[in-house]
Motif scaffolding. Structure first.
Motif, PDB file in Angstrom:
ATOM      1  N   LEU A  57       0.758  -1.193   0.051  1.00 32.31           N
ATOM      2  CA  LEU A  57       0.174   0.087   0.035  1.00 32.31           C
ATOM      3  C   LEU A  57       0.839   1.482  -0.015  1.00 32.31           C
ATOM      4  CD1 LEU A  57      -2.823   1.039   0.071  1.00 32.31           C
ATOM      5  CD2 LEU A  57      -2.751   0.797   2.437  1.00 32.31           C
ATOM      6  N   ARG A  58       1.383   1.452  -1.342  1.00 28.29           N
ATOM      7  CA  ARG A  58       2.169   2.801  -1.259  1.00 28.29           C
ATOM      8  C   ARG A  58       1.937   3.312  -2.770  1.00 28.29           C
ATOM      9  NH1 ARG A  58       8.322   0.608  -2.323  1.00 28.29           N
ATOM     10  NH2 ARG A  58       8.079  -0.697  -4.011  1.00 28.29           N
ATOM     11  N   LEU A  59       2.192   4.710  -2.776  1.00 27.49           N
ATOM     12  CA  LEU A  59       2.302   5.393  -4.073  1.00 27.49           C
ATOM     13  C   LEU A  59       3.618   5.802  -4.448  1.00 27.49           C
ATOM     14  CD1 LEU A  59      -0.387   6.505  -2.342  1.00 27.49           C
ATOM     15  CD2 LEU A  59      -1.299   7.047  -4.771  1.00 27.49           C
ATOM     16  N   VAL A  60       4.234   5.565  -5.617  1.00 26.08           N
ATOM     17  CA  VAL A  60       5.306   5.944  -6.202  1.00 26.08           C
ATOM     18  C   VAL A  60       5.298   6.950  -7.138  1.00 26.08           C
ATOM     19  CG1 VAL A  60       7.475   5.017  -7.081  1.00 26.08           C
ATOM     20  CG2 VAL A  60       6.342   3.371  -5.761  1.00 26.08           C
ATOM     21  N   VAL A  61       5.699   8.114  -6.641  1.00 27.30           N
ATOM     22  CA  VAL A  61       5.667   9.230  -7.628  1.00 27.30           C
ATOM     23  C   VAL A  61       6.970   9.382  -8.333  1.00 27.30           C
ATOM     24  CG1 VAL A  61       4.969  11.813  -7.615  1.00 27.30           C
ATOM     25  CG2 VAL A  61       4.096  10.248  -5.907  1.00 27.30           C
ATOM     26  N   TYR A  62       7.082   9.346  -9.683  1.00 33.16           N
ATOM     27  CA  TYR A  62       8.063   9.377 -10.477  1.00 33.16           C
ATOM     28  C   TYR A  62       8.361  10.844 -10.769  1.00 33.16           C
ATOM     29  CZ  TYR A  62       8.460   4.552 -10.620  1.00 33.16           C
ATOM     30  OH  TYR A  62       8.654   2.915 -10.324  1.00 33.16           O
ATOM     31  N   LEU A  63       9.532  11.574 -10.567  1.00 33.97           N
ATOM     32  CA  LEU A  63       9.912  12.852 -10.808  1.00 33.97           C
ATOM     33  C   LEU A  63      10.744  12.966 -12.188  1.00 33.97           C
ATOM     34  CD1 LEU A  63      10.495  14.040  -7.365  1.00 33.97           C
ATOM     35  CD2 LEU A  63       8.204  13.844  -8.598  1.00 33.97           C
ATOM     36  N   ASP A  64      10.555  14.359 -12.808  1.00 28.36           N
ATOM     37  CA  ASP A  64      11.305  14.421 -13.827  1.00 28.36           C
ATOM     38  C   ASP A  64      12.744  14.877 -13.542  1.00 28.36           C
ATOM     39  OD1 ASP A  64      10.901  16.924 -12.862  1.00 28.36           O
ATOM     40  OD2 ASP A  64      10.069  17.750 -14.765  1.00 28.36           O
ATOM     41  N   GLU A  65      12.993  15.193 -12.417  1.00 24.09           N
ATOM     42  CA  GLU A  65      14.340  15.651 -11.863  1.00 24.09           C
ATOM     43  C   GLU A  65      14.606  15.464 -10.337  1.00 24.09           C
ATOM     44  OE1 GLU A  65      13.985  20.497 -11.353  1.00 24.09           O
ATOM     45  OE2 GLU A  65      15.434  19.691 -12.981  1.00 24.09           O
ATOM     46  N   GLU A  66      15.552  15.197 -10.013  1.00 23.80           N
ATOM     47  CA  GLU A  66      16.052  15.009  -8.417  1.00 23.80           C
ATOM     48  C   GLU A  66      15.747  16.225  -7.616  1.00 23.80           C
ATOM     49  OE1 GLU A  66      19.244  13.019  -5.591  1.00 23.80           O
ATOM     50  OE2 GLU A  66      19.167  12.547  -7.801  1.00 23.80           O
ATOM     51  N   PRO A  67      14.596  16.173  -6.816  1.00 27.33           N
ATOM     52  CA  PRO A  67      14.331  17.591  -5.952  1.00 27.33           C
ATOM     53  C   PRO A  67      15.417  17.972  -5.049  1.00 27.33           C
ATOM     54  CG  PRO A  67      13.126  15.917  -5.293  1.00 27.33           C
ATOM     55  CD  PRO A  67      13.789  15.195  -6.527  1.00 27.33           C
ATOM     56  N   ALA A  68      15.564  19.329  -4.992  1.00 29.53           N
ATOM     57  CA  ALA A  68      16.454  19.893  -3.911  1.00 29.53           C
ATOM     58  C   ALA A  68      15.953  19.821  -2.636  1.00 29.53           C
ATOM     59  CB  ALA A  68      16.956  21.045  -4.454  1.00 29.53           C
ATOM     60  N   PRO A  69      16.612  20.069  -1.435  1.00 22.32           N
ATOM     61  CA  PRO A  69      15.772  19.972  -0.149  1.00 22.32           C
ATOM     62  C   PRO A  69      14.636  20.987   0.093  1.00 22.32           C
ATOM     63  CG  PRO A  69      18.326  19.755   0.124  1.00 22.32           C
ATOM     64  CD  PRO A  69      18.054  20.016  -1.102  1.00 22.32           C
ATOM     65  N   PRO A  70      14.673  22.115  -0.354  1.00 19.69           N
ATOM     66  CA  PRO A  70      13.652  23.093  -0.403  1.00 19.69           C
ATOM     67  C   PRO A  70      12.310  22.584  -1.343  1.00 19.69           C
ATOM     68  CG  PRO A  70      15.508  24.253  -0.944  1.00 19.69           C
ATOM     69  CD  PRO A  70      15.929  23.039  -1.180  1.00 19.69           C
ATOM     70  N   LEU A  71      12.567  21.884  -2.403  1.00 27.83           N
ATOM     71  CA  LEU A  71      11.421  21.527  -3.197  1.00 27.83           C
ATOM     72  C   LEU A  71      11.002  20.129  -2.513  1.00 27.83           C
ATOM     73  CD1 LEU A  71       9.892  21.420  -5.594  1.00 27.83           C
ATOM     74  CD2 LEU A  71      11.486  20.316  -6.813  1.00 27.83           C
ATOM     75  N   GLN A  72      11.762  19.235  -1.793  1.00 25.18           N
ATOM     76  CA  GLN A  72      11.306  18.268  -1.115  1.00 25.18           C
ATOM     77  C   GLN A  72      10.470  18.618  -0.134  1.00 25.18           C
ATOM     78  OE1 GLN A  72      14.482  15.831   0.603  1.00 25.18           O
ATOM     79  NE2 GLN A  72      15.444  15.460  -1.581  1.00 25.18           N
ATOM     80  N   GLU A  73      10.669  19.679   0.741  1.00 21.38           N
ATOM     81  CA  GLU A  73       9.782  20.258   1.913  1.00 21.38           C
ATOM     82  C   GLU A  73       8.482  20.832   1.292  1.00 21.38           C
ATOM     83  OE1 GLU A  73      10.075  20.199   4.840  1.00 21.38           O
ATOM     84  OE2 GLU A  73      11.718  18.722   4.537  1.00 21.38           O
ATOM     85  N   GLU A  74       8.625  21.051  -0.105  1.00 21.65           N
ATOM     86  CA  GLU A  74       7.261  21.683  -0.552  1.00 21.65           C
ATOM     87  C   GLU A  74       6.536  20.407  -1.131  1.00 21.65           C
ATOM     88  OE1 GLU A  74       6.009  24.281  -4.526  1.00 21.65           O
ATOM     89  OE2 GLU A  74       8.096  24.230  -3.990  1.00 21.65           O
ATOM     90  N   TYR A  75       6.932  19.349  -1.549  1.00 17.90           N
ATOM     91  CA  TYR A  75       6.396  18.269  -1.817  1.00 17.90           C
ATOM     92  C   TYR A  75       5.675  17.651  -0.612  1.00 17.90           C
ATOM     93  CZ  TYR A  75       7.947  17.816  -6.784  1.00 17.90           C
ATOM     94  OH  TYR A  75       8.187  17.907  -8.115  1.00 17.90           O
ATOM     95  N   ARG A  76       6.360  17.676   0.448  1.00 21.85           N
ATOM     96  CA  ARG A  76       6.077  17.107   1.675  1.00 21.85           C
ATOM     97  C   ARG A  76       4.844  17.737   2.251  1.00 21.85           C
ATOM     98  NH1 ARG A  76       8.798  13.586   5.090  1.00 21.85           N
ATOM     99  NH2 ARG A  76      10.710  14.447   4.076  1.00 21.85           N
TER     100      ARG A  76
END
Length: 295
Positions: A57-76
């Protein structure tokens, strides 16, 4: 104490005089409890399986580029804004390559010469493992697809939808079998008590003429209904336990098909089922007494 001894004596006499109808009533109550408790047991264990879905039971979200830490926090932040989750993991390109290499094991030599960043970065979202999360996971996937930089969202769509449909079907069956339990127990007990009342009509009229109280007349029939419900529920649950043990033995052993660990009812659930059947039978008995004696 003497009152209850007399009541018990009258109850036993009533049940002996109408033993054929008593036997049919016990069989009907037992069968109704067996049908209801069987489907409820399957439903409860299915819920436990749903709570132990784990990584499936998980969702795998594939991204077009590796996110930087600020973008990771935005995703979260955006993910948590939509729904509660157990955890969120960001998987970089190299980490995805190493995981794929471990999965290949001895065949990992096929990756020789392949760049370590050929796999896309991803976000693994683990929803809270409840039945409600199964019903929301499709909408959750659609929402994640709208996030910026998302290429694709994957999850076990087919089996999750089938599992959720199975749970919904079991809910409908439990409602139907519960309705059957209510109708059959109350009707059969009321019918049996009514036969007993007709057989003892003259005796009951004499009791009222000599000053017998309403409770004195009512109690043997109410106790009769309670005994029918309690004994019938115990027989139904006993039959279910035998069936459960037989199925467990059939699938036991090293050559058997691996199945999830199913468990029988806990004692509070058993007591609740017996109590419910007893109350329904008492209600049917009270209904028959009230209509016949006009109390």
């Amino acid at each position: 104490m003497r009152f209850w001894i007399v009541v018990l004596r009258h109850t036993c006499r009533n049940m002996l005089h109408t033993w054929k109808s008593q036997g049919m009533t016990l069989f009907t109550v037992s069968l109704s409890v067996l049908i209801f408790s069987f489907f409820y047991l399957v439903y409860v264990n299915a819920l436990h399986v749903g709570e132990r879905l784990g990584d499936d039971l998980r969702l795998v979200v594939y991204l077009d580029e590796e996110p930087a830490p600020p973008l990771q926090e935005e995703y979260r932040h955006k993910i948590l804004k939509f729904d509660q989750v157990d955890r969120i993991e960001f998987i970089g390109r190299e980490q995805a390559y190493k995981r794929f290499e471990r999965i290949l094991g001895e065949n990992s030599d096929v990756l020789t010469g392949v760049p370590t960043d050929f796999l896309p970065a991803s976000i693994e979202v683990y929803p809270v493992r409840t039945l409600d999360s199964l019903s929301r996971i499709k909408r959750f996937s659609d929402y994640l697809q709208t996030l910026p930089g998302v290429l694709k969202v994957q999850y076990g769509k087919e089996w999750i939808e089938r599992f959720y449909a199975f749970i919904q079907l079991m809910r409908v069956i439990i409602l139907l079998s519960g309705s059957l339990l209510i109708m059959t127990t109350t009707f059969m007990v009321a019918h049996t008590i009514r036969l007993t009342l007709f057989a003892r009509q003259q005796e009951l009229e004499l009791l009222r003429l000599v000053g017998a109280t309403d409770n004195y007349i009512r109690m043997p029939f109410l106790l009769e209904g309670a005994l029918q419900g309690g004994i019938g529920a115990c027989c139904g649950l006993g039959a279910l336990l035998l069936l459960y043990n037989w199925i467990t033995l059939q699938f036991a052993g090293p050559a058997a098909i691996p199945l999830p660990a199913f468990a029988f009812f806990q004692w509070p659930v058993i007591a609740a089922i017996i109590g419910l059947a007893t109350l329904l039978c008492v209600a049917g008995s009270f209904s028959a007494i009230r209509r016949f004696l006009h109390f």
